[in-house]
Structures are given as C-alpha cells and as structure tokens.
Scaffold this active site. Structure first.
Site, mmCIF file in Angstrom:
data_model
loop_
_atom_site.group_PDB
_atom_site.id
_atom_site.type_symbol
_atom_site.label_atom_id
_atom_site.label_comp_id
_atom_site.label_asym_id
_atom_site.label_seq_id
_atom_site.Cartn_x
_atom_site.Cartn_y
_atom_site.Cartn_z
ATOM 1 N N TYR A 98 61.994 28.032 94.750
ATOM 2 C CA TYR A 98 60.918 28.730 95.580
ATOM 3 C C TYR A 98 60.085 27.967 96.486
ATOM 4 O O TYR A 98 59.603 26.712 96.252
ATOM 5 C CB TYR A 98 60.189 29.232 94.426
ATOM 6 C CG TYR A 98 58.618 29.830 94.612
ATOM 7 C CD1 TYR A 98 58.727 30.544 95.975
ATOM 8 C CD2 TYR A 98 57.514 29.092 94.142
ATOM 9 C CE1 TYR A 98 57.178 31.333 96.179
ATOM 10 C CE2 TYR A 98 56.071 29.713 94.395
ATOM 11 C CZ TYR A 98 56.026 30.728 95.634
ATOM 12 O OH TYR A 98 54.698 31.094 95.666
ATOM 13 N N ASP A 128 60.125 28.667 84.072
ATOM 14 C CA ASP A 128 59.030 29.419 84.894
ATOM 15 C C ASP A 128 59.816 30.843 84.806
ATOM 16 O O ASP A 128 60.876 31.217 85.442
ATOM 17 C CB ASP A 128 58.753 28.879 86.250
ATOM 18 C CG ASP A 128 57.910 29.941 86.882
ATOM 19 O OD1 ASP A 128 57.837 31.220 86.446
ATOM 20 O OD2 ASP A 128 57.225 29.692 87.924
ATOM 21 N N ILE A 139 58.550 33.973 85.074
ATOM 22 C CA ILE A 139 57.948 35.058 85.769
ATOM 23 C C ILE A 139 58.948 36.113 86.112
ATOM 24 O O ILE A 139 58.216 37.237 86.143
ATOM 25 C CB ILE A 139 57.114 34.360 86.946
ATOM 26 C CG1 ILE A 139 56.117 35.491 87.642
ATOM 27 C CG2 ILE A 139 58.255 33.972 88.186
ATOM 28 C CD1 ILE A 139 55.316 34.662 88.924
ATOM 29 N N LYS A 153 55.218 39.878 88.700
ATOM 30 C CA LYS A 153 56.402 40.442 89.353
ATOM 31 C C LYS A 153 56.991 41.589 88.486
ATOM 32 O O LYS A 153 57.190 42.480 88.808
ATOM 33 C CB LYS A 153 57.652 39.310 89.114
ATOM 34 C CG LYS A 153 57.127 37.948 90.010
ATOM 35 C CD LYS A 153 56.931 38.264 91.536
ATOM 36 C CE LYS A 153 56.374 36.976 91.909
ATOM 37 N NZ LYS A 153 56.208 37.151 93.476
#
Length: 467
Positions: A145, A231, A233, A272
């Site tokens: 990312y 992570d 998410i 998300k």
C-alpha cells in the site's frame, strides 16, 4: 528564518507519489454522469460503497440510536462529555465480537487488549512509535500500500525495507526473499524491529497462505526482538476461496507460540468492511500488556468520538444485522469483482487471480513499449489524461516489475464501471491499431529501402562492368 520545521517539510510523506498525484488529477476533473461525462473516473480509491443501503436500512429501523437516545431518553449530554481514551466498553465489546465473527469465530479477542484509534492509519503509526526507534526498520513484502511510506515513516523516522516478491509465484513471500530483506537491512546498518503485512493484501487482493503466515511466525521466533504486525483491515472482504486465515488463528494452532504471542499485533478498521472511512474507526489488538498500555496513551492524539462509538456499538451489537451484512456484502463484492475481470478480459487484459479486497491487480505489461518503469509511467499518464481513468501504477506500490496496476471496483456504480471498461477497451484497440500501422509503415519503408538499395547496387555493378 524558516517558517516550518524539518519534520514538516521532509519529503518522506510520499505526497509526490503517482498514487496521490492521480487523486489530484481526478479532483481537477471528476467524472459525473450528468455534469462532466468526459471527466476522470476515480479507480484509485479503495472505498466500499456497495452496501450502504444495508447500513441506511438499519439506521432507519433504529432511529433512537441515530438520535443519541437510550430507551427513548436523550443521552446526548452523556456522550458529549465522555472523553476517556480507553473508549466505551460497550463499543470495544461489540467490535471484538464483530472481528471474531468475520473470522468465523475461530479466534476470539479480549476487549481489554484492544486500543481504539482514529482509523488504521493511526493504528499503524502508533505501533511504529511504540515498537521502533528512529532509524529502525520494518520489512514489508512488495507490492505494498503506497500510504505506508507516509503512515510508517513520515513522523516516526522508521524505515521500510522491501521483501521483494515477484509474479513468478503470484507475489507470495518466500524464505529466500525474507532472508535477503533482512540482510539488506543489515547492509544499510538498520536494526530490524519486525515485519508488517496486509492480509488480505493491498494491492494484490489475495489472502495470505498458511505457509506464508507460518514462515513469518518462524522468522520472529528466530529473531528474538522482532515483532509481526498483521494489518487485517480487509478481512471482511474475502468473497471466495481460499478463505481468510488470521495470524491469530495460526498462533492458536501452533504448539510453540508461547513466547511469540506478545510480539504479534493485529491492526483493524471499519473503513473497508463496513465502508466507513469517514467515521475514522481503527484498532490495535495485542496480547502484550506493555504495548497496549503505551498505545492507549498515544491514542489520545487520535480518538474516536463517543457519538460514533455509541452508534456503532448498537449496530455491531445487532447480531442478526452483522450476520446478514457480512454475507451480503461479500456476495456483492464477488459480483462486482467478476464484472471488472470480465470487462478487462474483453479488453484483452488479465489480472492476478484474487479472492478479496476492493480492487484487482491488473497486468498491462503487454501494453508497455519497453520493460521499464519509464514506460509504465508513460502508459499511466495516457490512461489518466487520455482514457480518463485514475488507476494506481505498480511502481507507486514498490512493485519490482513494470506494467502492473491496482484498479478499484467498489467505489462506483455498475454503470460507471461499465463505462470505465468501455473506455479502457477502446484505448487498447486504438493502441493496437496504432502499433500495427507503425509496424506496417516500418515494414513498407524497409521494403522500399531494400528495393532502392538493390536498384542502386545493380546500377553500380553494371557501371563497374562497363568501365
């Protein structure tokens, strides 16, 4: 005298990345079906707008919650004055239960070990502040990312060392790549404090395999002072097999994880899975009491409003709603992803096989005029300015291979996605025609030149014979 500090003016924010520059171009000329039909379509923003109707329906059925009432009586004053940075106990309980439900209740989370933050951005930065000194490094698998260059490095002074992954094995982490990254950090005189991964991956849209996760656990087990940040998410966006496996599930399965639990930390957010980035709801989960205490103190710089916590504690506490939402949202994501893949295929473009996320990792290597990142940027500019699509080039995600792009599909209507695929197909067709014309012209010129040279050489030969 300088107006701003060195920290404020340093270029490690990453704002000059093509990832952010694409957003800026979109904002100058945003597509609108009625008012600007030739504008740029935003396909560089990973937002989930597919299930807002489910959230709005719940709010309509629960007006007291949206009106900050409990049992018909206003609690506005109570919420307006609440400012304990530990968070509302009812929200923390509802959040950890939702996290467990997304993971099929294969693992559970203790609300006393969760730290609330203003989104995953704040959660990741807080962990960097807690775990790393300025100049320490975390290893991240590529592609990753683009915002991590800002989130992890800008204010903390931490460094990122890439774990170089390639398309030869669908960008999976290998033991040799992990070892090479660790050695590279050593050559740069950086102390490695851990590994950070996104699972499911942004930008790949894939879940990590058990073998990859176990490889990472083995790594931090061997390197005694290192941490693993997962992570997660996008954990609720997994829409097809293989299913999502949390790092917490891996630890639970292993018999040798006793000394590792306190060095593994999970980041989560509702941005998300529920599509609520504007609510700024994030969290850190850790079994390490020291990390939890430090992160809780640091969270005072980025709190979640008590009004937001109250609203979401009621929503997430409605088990019938969350059960239906998770299933229906995943169905919609699957349908939308298939729609994009089909559109890409009609344009002669393939992508990495994915099972999660709000985007596809698209292979446009065949559209490059050369296998270079310069050619990738040239193609990206054509797609942004000529085609009118803002997509994210692989170089902004630190991909080692030119020609890959992240393309989002969940932040627009079906009609807009159809138009985007039509634009892209037309561009590919026109590019192919241009290339064929150039090739034919080049061939024709070569033939003409050959004939001219042949005539000239024949004349010279005759003249030599006559002399």
């Amino acid at each position: 005298m300088r107006l701003l500090s060195t920290k404020a003016t340093c270029n490690s924010h990453g704002q000059d990345s093509s990832y952010f520059l694409g957003w800026q171009e979109y904002e100058k000329n945003p597509y609108d079906e009625l008012h600007n039909p030739k504008g740029i379509i935003q396909m560089g923003l990973a937002e989930n707008q597919l299930s807002f109707d489910l959230l709005e329906s719940w709010l309509a059925k629960n007006p007291d919650v949206a009106g900050f009432k409990r049992d018909g009586k206003s609690i506005f004053r109570e919420l307006a004055l609440f400012q304990d940075y530990h968070g509302l106990p009812s929200f923390k309980k509802a959040l950890v239960d939702f996290m467990a439900e997304i993971r099929g209740n294969k693992v559970t989370f203790d609300p006393n070990h969760i730290v609330l933050t203003a989104g995953a951005t704040s959660a990741n930065e807080t962990l960097m502040f807690c775990l790393a000194e300025e100049g320490d490094a975390f290893l991240l698998p590529t592609p990753y990312y683009p915002g991590f260059d800002r989130d992890l490095k800008w204010r903390t002074g931490a460094e990122i060392v890439p774990i170089q992954c390639t398309s030869s094995n669908n960008f999976q982490i290998t033991e040799s790549a992990l070892k090479q990254a660790y050695e590279e950090a050593g050559r740069r005189n950086l102390r490695v404090k851990g590994v950070l991964v996104t699972n499911p991956s942004n930008p790949l849209g894939t879940t990590m395999s058990r073998s990859e996760l176990n490889l990472l656990v083995d790594f931090i087990k061997e390197k005694k002072d290192t941490h693993l940040i997962s992570d997660e998410i996008y954990s609720g966006t997994v829409f097809s097999s293989p299913g999502f496996v949390s790092i917490m599930e891996i630890l639970k399965e292993r018999n040798d994880a006793d000394g590792i639990w306190n060095r593994v930390h999970v980041v989560y957010s509702l941005s998300k899975d529920l599509g609520l980035p504007g609510f700024r709801v994030g969290a850190i989960y850790s079994e390490n009491d020291t990390v939890v205490a430090a992160a809780t103190k640091m969270s005072s710089f980025g709190l979640i409003s008590s009004q937001t916590q109250y609203l979401l504690s009621a929503m997430l506490g409605d088990k019938k709603f969350t059960r239906n939402y998770i299933v229906e949202n995943q169905k919609r994501l699957k349908r939308r992803q298939r729609m994009m893949v089909s559109g890409l295929q009609k344009a002669g473009i393939s992508c990495l096989e994915s099972n999660a996320g709000l985007f596809c990792w698209v292979d446009m290597r065949h559209l490059l005029h050369s296998n270079t990142f310069e050619a990738e940027m040239e193609l990206w500019k054509k797609i942004v300015y000529q085609v009118g699509l803002n997509i994210s080039p692989g170089s902004s995600c630190h991909c080692t291979e030119p020609g890959w792009f992240r393309v989002c599909f969940a932040n627009m209507s079906e009609e807009t996605l159809t138009l985007a695929m039509k634009r892209l197909k037309n561009f590919v067709v026109e590019s192919s025609c241009t290339q064929r014309t150039a090739l034919l012209n080049g061939t024709s010129k070569r033939k003409s030149l050959t004939k001219w040279v042949f005539r000239l050489s024949s004349r010279d030969h005759r003249e030599q014979e006559e002399r």
